[in-house]
Design a protein around this motif. Structure first.
Motif, PDB file in Angstrom:
ATOM      1  N   ALA A 372       0.823  -1.209   0.000  1.00 57.07           N
ATOM      2  CA  ALA A 372       0.000   0.000   0.000  1.00 57.07           C
ATOM      3  C   ALA A 372       0.859   1.260   0.000  1.00 57.07           C
ATOM      4  O   ALA A 372       0.583   2.233  -0.725  1.00 57.07           O
ATOM      5  N   ILE A 373       1.915   1.263   0.800  1.00 53.24           N
ATOM      6  CA  ILE A 373       2.798   2.429   0.868  1.00 53.24           C
ATOM      7  C   ILE A 373       3.505   2.657  -0.469  1.00 53.24           C
ATOM      8  O   ILE A 373       3.639   3.797  -0.937  1.00 53.24           O
ATOM      9  N   LEU A 374       3.955   1.591  -1.107  1.00 52.33           N
ATOM     10  CA  LEU A 374       4.612   1.734  -2.413  1.00 52.33           C
ATOM     11  C   LEU A 374       3.665   2.341  -3.439  1.00 52.33           C
ATOM     12  O   LEU A 374       4.079   3.158  -4.280  1.00 52.33           O
ATOM     13  N   LYS A 375       2.407   1.965  -3.394  1.00 51.28           N
ATOM     14  CA  LYS A 375       1.445   2.530  -4.344  1.00 51.28           C
ATOM     15  C   LYS A 375       1.228   4.021  -4.087  1.00 51.28           C
ATOM     16  O   LYS A 375       1.090   4.814  -5.025  1.00 51.28           O
ATOM     17  N   VAL A 376       1.207   4.414  -2.815  1.00 58.88           N
ATOM     18  CA  VAL A 376       1.090   5.844  -2.482  1.00 58.88           C
ATOM     19  C   VAL A 376       2.307   6.604  -3.003  1.00 58.88           C
ATOM     20  O   VAL A 376       2.185   7.682  -3.614  1.00 58.88           O
ATOM     21  N   VAL A 377       3.474   6.054  -2.780  1.00 65.16           N
ATOM     22  CA  VAL A 377       4.702   6.712  -3.241  1.00 65.16           C
ATOM     23  C   VAL A 377       4.732   6.792  -4.760  1.00 65.16           C
ATOM     24  O   VAL A 377       5.109   7.822  -5.344  1.00 65.16           O
ATOM     25  N   GLN A 378       4.324   5.720  -5.401  1.00 62.98           N
ATOM     26  CA  GLN A 378       4.335   5.685  -6.862  1.00 62.98           C
ATOM     27  C   GLN A 378       3.433   6.760  -7.451  1.00 62.98           C
ATOM     28  O   GLN A 378       3.771   7.395  -8.468  1.00 62.98           O
ATOM     29  N   ARG A 379       2.303   7.021  -6.813  1.00 63.85           N
ATOM     30  CA  ARG A 379       1.353   7.988  -7.348  1.00 63.85           C
ATOM     31  C   ARG A 379       1.672   9.428  -6.956  1.00 63.85           C
ATOM     32  O   ARG A 379       1.062  10.359  -7.483  1.00 63.85           O
ATOM     33  N   THR A 380       2.612   9.599  -6.060  1.00 66.23           N
ATOM     34  CA  THR A 380       2.967  10.963  -5.636  1.00 66.23           C
ATOM     35  C   THR A 380       4.289  11.414  -6.254  1.00 66.23           C
ATOM     36  O   THR A 380       4.317  12.331  -7.079  1.00 66.23           O
TER      37      THR A 380
END
Length: 405
Positions: A372-380
């Motif tokens: 979940a954290i990687l997806k947040v980072v990827q989208r930011t």
């Protein structure tokens, strides 16, 4: 309050700091290509500084603050409010509460730093900082609370003396998720990606081994018999792990290598961590031998599965952490530590089951939380450097510096 116990906890905090900087930084730095050595060292250094600030502001309160439903610590100790020089009856009754806080800070800092080995040579520095901050607060802090801060796994009876689950399972499983989400380095499987400086890695290994005495024996929170037990178990398992790895490698590949003996030592250190204060010296020897063998096999299997865990975090820390937690469920003995438990080999199969629950729970939570954290980072901010930046190397593309002229 004991002056001797306080001195030992402070010294142990400094030893764990040496594991991060310069120990882990040099260990990882030597394993990458020369164009990425500064970027790799920078990751450990920056995470240490970032997590320190977060830990003081809110991380410590989330991990060790008064329990909330067995899941997370409360906000009572935000900005270290109420964390002073008087001992806390739960966290080191003979040392200042502030000393316990700084000791645990070093564990919180090294854990996300371990993960960086899985995505070495390809993650943006901005992504690294955001990932480390979120992971520290939303993955590490809850797990630390569950086992060490009065949370539900500790109440269930799970034992993790110095971080087999809290540090090694969490970082190893998270490393696997990172390697899969980011994908392999360009040229993986075809280009020459060997370590650029094995003497640097060996120096880092020595500093990790040296600092691990603070990591494990320091977790006794006093200059006492449990610290002695953990100290001897730590050294024994490290030596056994190194020998097991190099002998299997020698038999399998025809030559014993410096990288192999260093990796085996770290595998032994990681695997003994959860049981260091609960098992005897011969049990530690057996655990270390098994650690070297299992971690070597895990790295051989990595090639068959095809994921690019650049510096073998999964094979050493993930496999070592899981086996270490389970081995504690086998070898722990109240004869060694009356405050622990008897394991399966000492007539208590139920304790082994509790350890298995702890291992599975921490692994699953780390997997989901990291994804979940990687997806947040990827989208930011995005995760990976561009192909051109990766070709140039992180030293130039991320920091505009060179390690070597």
């Amino acid at each position: 309050m004991s002056a001797a116990d306080t001195a030992w906890v402070l010294l142990s905090s400094a030893l764990v700091l040496a594991m991060i900087m310069p120990g882990l930084a040099l260990f990882y730095g030597g394993l990458v290509r020369s164009k990425n050595v500064l970027g790799t060292i920078m990751q450990s250094f920056a995470i240490l500084c970032l997590v320190t600030v977060l830990w003081v502001l809110i991380g410590y309160s989330l991990a060790f603050g008064p329990d909330t439903w067995g899941l997370i610590g409360g906000l009572d100790w935000v900005a270290l409010n109420g964390v002073g020089l008087a001992p806390n009856a739960t966290y080191g009754p003979t040392v200042p509460h502030l000393a316990f806080m700084v000791f645990q800070l070093m564990f919180a800092a090294i854990t996300p730093a371990l993960i960086t080995g899985a995505f070495a040579e390809r993650m943006k520095f901005s992504a690294l900082m955001l990932f480390a901050a979120l992971w520290s607060l939303f993955v590490y802090a809850p797990i630390a609370h569950w086992l060490w801060g009065g949370g539900w796994l500790g109440k269930l009876g799970a034992l993790d003396f110095a971080g087999g689950a809290v540090v090694h399972i969490s970082s190893g499983v998270s490393a696997l998720v990172c390697a899969l989400v980011l994908g392999a380095r360009h040229g993986y499987g075809t280009d020459y990606l060997a370590p650029h400086n094995l003497p640097m890695t060996l120096l880092g290994t020595g500093l990790l081994w040296f600092g691990w005495f603070g990591f494990n024996a320091g977790s006794a929170l006093g200059a006492n018999q449990t610290a002695v037990t953990a100290f001897v178990a730590t050294h024994t398992a490290a030596a056994a792990g190194a020998l097991a790895w190099v002998l299997i490698e020698w038999s399998h590949r025809g030559t014993p290598t410096v990288l192999g003996i260093a990796s085996g030592a770290v595998a032994g250190l990681a695997t003994i961590t959860p049981g260091a204060g609960y098992v005897g010296v011969f049990s530690a020897l057996a655990i270390g031998l098994a650690a070297g063998a299992l971690s070597y096999l895990a790295i051989i299997w990595k090639g068959k599965f095809g994921y690019d865990d650049s510096l073998d975090v999964v094979g050493i820390h993930g496999v070592g952490g899981i086996f270490g937690i389970l081995a504690t469920g086998l070898f722990a003995s109240k004869t060694v530590n009356p405050g622990g438990a008897d394991g399966l080999f000492f007539g208590n199969p139920g304790f082994f089951g509790v350890q298995a629950v702890a291992a599975l729970t921490v692994a699953a939570f780390s997997c989901v939380g990291t994804f979940a954290i990687l997806k947040v980072v990827q989208r930011t901010v995005g995760l990976r450097v561009s192909p051109e930046e990766e070709s140039i190397g992180l030293d130039i593309s991320q920091h505009n510096e060179r390690a070597y002229s």
